[in-house]
Design an enzyme around this catalytic site. Structure first.
Site, PDB file in Angstrom:
ATOM      1  N   SER A  97     -14.605  13.776 -35.185  1.00  0.00           N
ATOM      2  CA  SER A  97     -13.660  13.166 -34.261  1.00  0.00           C
ATOM      3  C   SER A  97     -12.598  14.180 -33.853  1.00  0.00           C
ATOM      4  O   SER A  97     -12.307  15.133 -34.576  1.00  0.00           O
ATOM      5  CB  SER A  97     -12.979  11.956 -34.918  1.00  0.00           C
ATOM      6  OG  SER A  97     -13.924  11.020 -35.364  1.00  0.00           O
TER       7      SER A  97
ATOM      8  N   LEU B  18     -34.424   1.106   6.587  1.00  0.00           N
ATOM      9  CA  LEU B  18     -33.612  -0.049   6.226  1.00  0.00           C
ATOM     10  C   LEU B  18     -34.297  -1.351   6.625  1.00  0.00           C
ATOM     11  O   LEU B  18     -35.159  -1.380   7.508  1.00  0.00           O
ATOM     12  CB  LEU B  18     -32.248   0.041   6.908  1.00  0.00           C
ATOM     13  CG  LEU B  18     -31.311   1.169   6.453  1.00  0.00           C
ATOM     14  CD1 LEU B  18     -30.102   1.251   7.373  1.00  0.00           C
ATOM     15  CD2 LEU B  18     -30.881   0.951   5.004  1.00  0.00           C
TER      16      LEU B  18
ATOM     17  N   ALA C 283     -35.267  -2.399  10.396  1.00  0.00           N
ATOM     18  CA  ALA C 283     -35.489  -1.213  11.233  1.00  0.00           C
ATOM     19  C   ALA C 283     -36.766  -1.332  12.053  1.00  0.00           C
ATOM     20  O   ALA C 283     -36.917  -0.658  13.080  1.00  0.00           O
ATOM     21  CB  ALA C 283     -35.544   0.043  10.369  1.00  0.00           C
TER      22      ALA C 283
ATOM     23  N   SER D  84     -38.406   1.242   0.285  1.00  0.00           N
ATOM     24  CA  SER D  84     -38.550   2.410  -0.618  1.00  0.00           C
ATOM     25  C   SER D  84     -37.343   3.341  -0.485  1.00  0.00           C
ATOM     26  O   SER D  84     -37.454   4.424   0.069  1.00  0.00           O
ATOM     27  CB  SER D  84     -39.864   3.145  -0.346  1.00  0.00           C
ATOM     28  OG  SER D  84     -40.055   3.437   1.015  1.00  0.00           O
TER      29      SER D  84
END
Length: 628
Positions: free
Chosen positions: A32, A463, A466, A536
């Site tokens: 630590s 998109l 589209a 995709s």
């Protein structure tokens, strides 16, 4: 002692070359923040640090009127005194018995990857524990990582004993607490040393203030503990092949570094994954032939027979060869800000082998604080998970617990070439040994010839709204009219069957595309021209689909329409729902779309109608000679 504290890791090799008469010891210091890592390394770097530094104490700062060794070692972040920098800092020094390379790692959870980096080549680990605070969350975390990395020698340095009045009772209490936790991890070879890095107690010399302690000093331990190189020499022979050295027909040489074991002229060897065998005739180096070579030496093996060996193969002893497989159970440490998503393709580097790899399943993520197994669909930065890993071809390997060099690997992002993960192979999955490709007499070429066409995948991406499905449907109609044999895989239609179990998270989108890509590959093997119309959104998955096919069989078609145009169209009303927060993980709104950088066909559908776009695709196919 002689000392050096240059930070540049590249100097380590040159440093080692000047001390070849002594064994090299690599160790990592962890713990630590505030436990004393930086102070300890400063103690080790200077034989007589107080005499050397107190005269200039103002330069280095003080701790309660004493020299601040952490600043001396250069391990604290500027403006944050006492906090170790968030990198792995390498230092080295030597004694008359041995030379040392030290990796000092930061303590915070977000730097888990740095701890893994520092421990990956270490012979031993020094775990710092503040005697006042005992076993903390970060102590447990680093202990788990040490067990994960197969650390064979662990020193628990119970530091700051001066602040608990050098109490034996307190030391025994911390030891008991740590042993109970270490038992859960399987850590057994543990040495406990009470010390004060600031005062120097039990670091280099025994402390008169703790007469109850009769064990070794820290430096004494480091000077006598067994090196991993010594252990590796007793292991089966392994040499990953780095290259082929063949100046003439009488010298079929194969270069590499011996990862483990010993090799001598006359030894019978086996090359994996091919399984070819031969006999060693010479062990060649630039300094002359050797009678034997051991772990850590770089050599050229000259063999008696003409056998096929290339970079990435592993040369083993014939009686104890490496294993081969293409599917594994692994433990994976994720080291990148973008999470690990099952199904996404990466490059895997295992020794000198580089192959395509995909995590097919995350069995569970480990909570490194509680050791609890958690269900997980992805691994975040610094996440640690037990996963199944699938490769595109078989590789030679050993379990990590048996050999780090042939069992440890890294994952590399295919698009950026960044290292994104590090892992340890456990074992081959049984199905990797039991499933084999079945030979068939009618192949893709025969099927394509019967249909008088060149099979391919037309991958429409863009998109929502589209125009992908509309254009793909028109293209299929035109191809069908010309007598071509086709099939259309549409995103919505596939989600009614093959992918009906998948949602729209990034992980589900990756799996959605992976399944479609594999289906499209089968259809291409059947000789078809396949239209695939999916958003995709990620380049890596589109690249995976491309690499499943042969050169020229994958045509990426970017159906390009600006976000404001597709929102205005919104044929399914999805953008309105997404804007109202009723539809999560919607591409273009709250989930990213990575546009193709160099598509094979670019359709700007804000400037052309669907019929024109379909004709442009047909023209592109004619230019490629795919249709007449």
């Amino acid at each position: 002692m002689s000392h050096s504290y240059d930070l540049i890791a590249d100097d380590v090799e040159a440093y080692l070359n000047t001390h070849e008469h002594r064994g090299a010891k690599h160790f990592v210091i962890c713990g630590s923040d505030g436990d004393g890592k930086s102070t300890l390394i400063s103690r080790l770097l200077f034989e007589n640090p107080l005499e050397a530094i107190e005269a200039d104490s103002k330069k280095y700062g003080t701790q309660g009127g004493e020299v601040d060794f952490a600043q001396v070692a250069g391990l604290t972040a500027e403006g944050e005194q006492g906090v170790t920098v968030d990198v792995v800092a390498y230092r080295f020094f030597s004694t008359e018995k041995r030379k040392f390379i030290v990796a000092v790692t930061p303590g915070h959870e977000q730097y888990t990857r740095n701890m893994v980096t520092g421990a990956s080549t270490a012979d031993a680990a020094i775990l710092m524990v503040d005697a006042r605070h005992g076993i903390l969350t970060q102590t447990r975390r680093h202990s788990f990582l040490m067990s994960l990395m197969g650390m064979r020698h662990v020193v628990v340095a119970i530091n700051k004993m001066d602040l608990v009045d050098y109490s034996k009772a307190r030391f025994d209490q911390v030891v008991e607490e740590y042993r109970a936790f270490a038992k859960q991890l399987g850590l057994e070879n543990i040495t406990f040393i009470p010390m004060s890095a600031l005062k120097g107690d039990n670091v280099i010399e025994h402390s008169a203030k703790m007469p109850w302690y009769h064990g070794t000093t820290l430096l004494g331990y480091l000077e006598i503990v067994e090196l991993d190189a010594d252990h590796l020499q007793r292991s089966p022979f392994r040499m990953p092949v780095q290259g082929v050295n063949r100046p003439n027909l009488d010298f079929p040489g194969f270069t590499g570094m011996v990862a483990s074991g010993v090799v001598r002229p006359g030894d019978k060897i086996r090359v994996q994954p091919t399984g070819n065998t031969s006999v060693v005739s010479r062990i060649y180096t630039l300094d002359g032939d050797l009678e034997e070579a051991v772990a850590g030496q770089s050599i050229t093996l000259v063999l008696e027979d003409e056998i096929d060996i290339s970079r990435g193969g592993v040369i083993s002893g014939v009686d104890q060869p490496a294993h081969t497989a293409d599917q594994f159970e692994t433990t994976l440490v994720w080291m990148h800000e973008a999470p690990l998503l099952p199904g996404r393709p990466y490059l895997m580097k295992l020794g000198t082998q580089t192959v395509s790899a995909t995590v097919t399943d995350i069995k569970y993520q480990v909570n490194v604080n509680s050791l609890e197994h958690l269900a997980a669909k992805k691994l975040p930065l610094n996440g640690i998970g037990v996963c199944n890993l699938s490769l595109n071809r078989a590789v030679a390997f050993d379990a990590y617990k048996d050999n780090r060099d042939t069992g440890g690997f890294i994952l590399i992002d295919r698009m950026t070439n960044n290292t994104v993960g590090a892992g340890m192979l456990h074992f081959a999955l049984r199905r990797s040994q039991n499933i084999h490709m079945q030979h068939v007499d009618i192949d893709k070429q025969a099927r394509a010839l019967a249909k008088a066409q060149k099979p391919a995948v037309l991958w429409f991406t863009g998109l929502s709204g589209a125009g992908k499905s509309t254009i793909a449907n028109l293209v299929e109609k035109k191809l069908f009219t010309h007598g071509q044999h086709t099939y259309l895989l549409d995103g919505d239609n596939v989600r009614h069957g093959l992918n009906r179990d998948l949602g729209f998270t990034d992980a589900d989108r990756v799996e959605n595309v992976r399944r479609v890509a594999e289906t499209a590959k089968l259809m291409v093997d059947a000789g078809l021209i396949v239209m695939s119309a999916f958003i995709s959104p990620f380049r890596s998955e589109r690249q995976l689909a491309r690499e499943l096919l042969e050169e020229g069989e994958f045509i990426e078609i970017f159906v390009d329409a600006p976000l404001d145009v597709v929102e205005a169209r919104d044929p399914k009303g999805l953008y309105k729902k997404a804007r109202r927060g009723e539809l999560k993980n919607f591409t273009g709104i709250d989930s990213a779309y990575e546009a193709p950088e160099a598509p094979d066909v670019h359709l700007k559908t804000s400037e052309m109608d669907a019929e024109e776009a379909a004709d442009a695709v047909i023209d592109a196919l004619r230019e490629r000679g795919m249709i007449s």
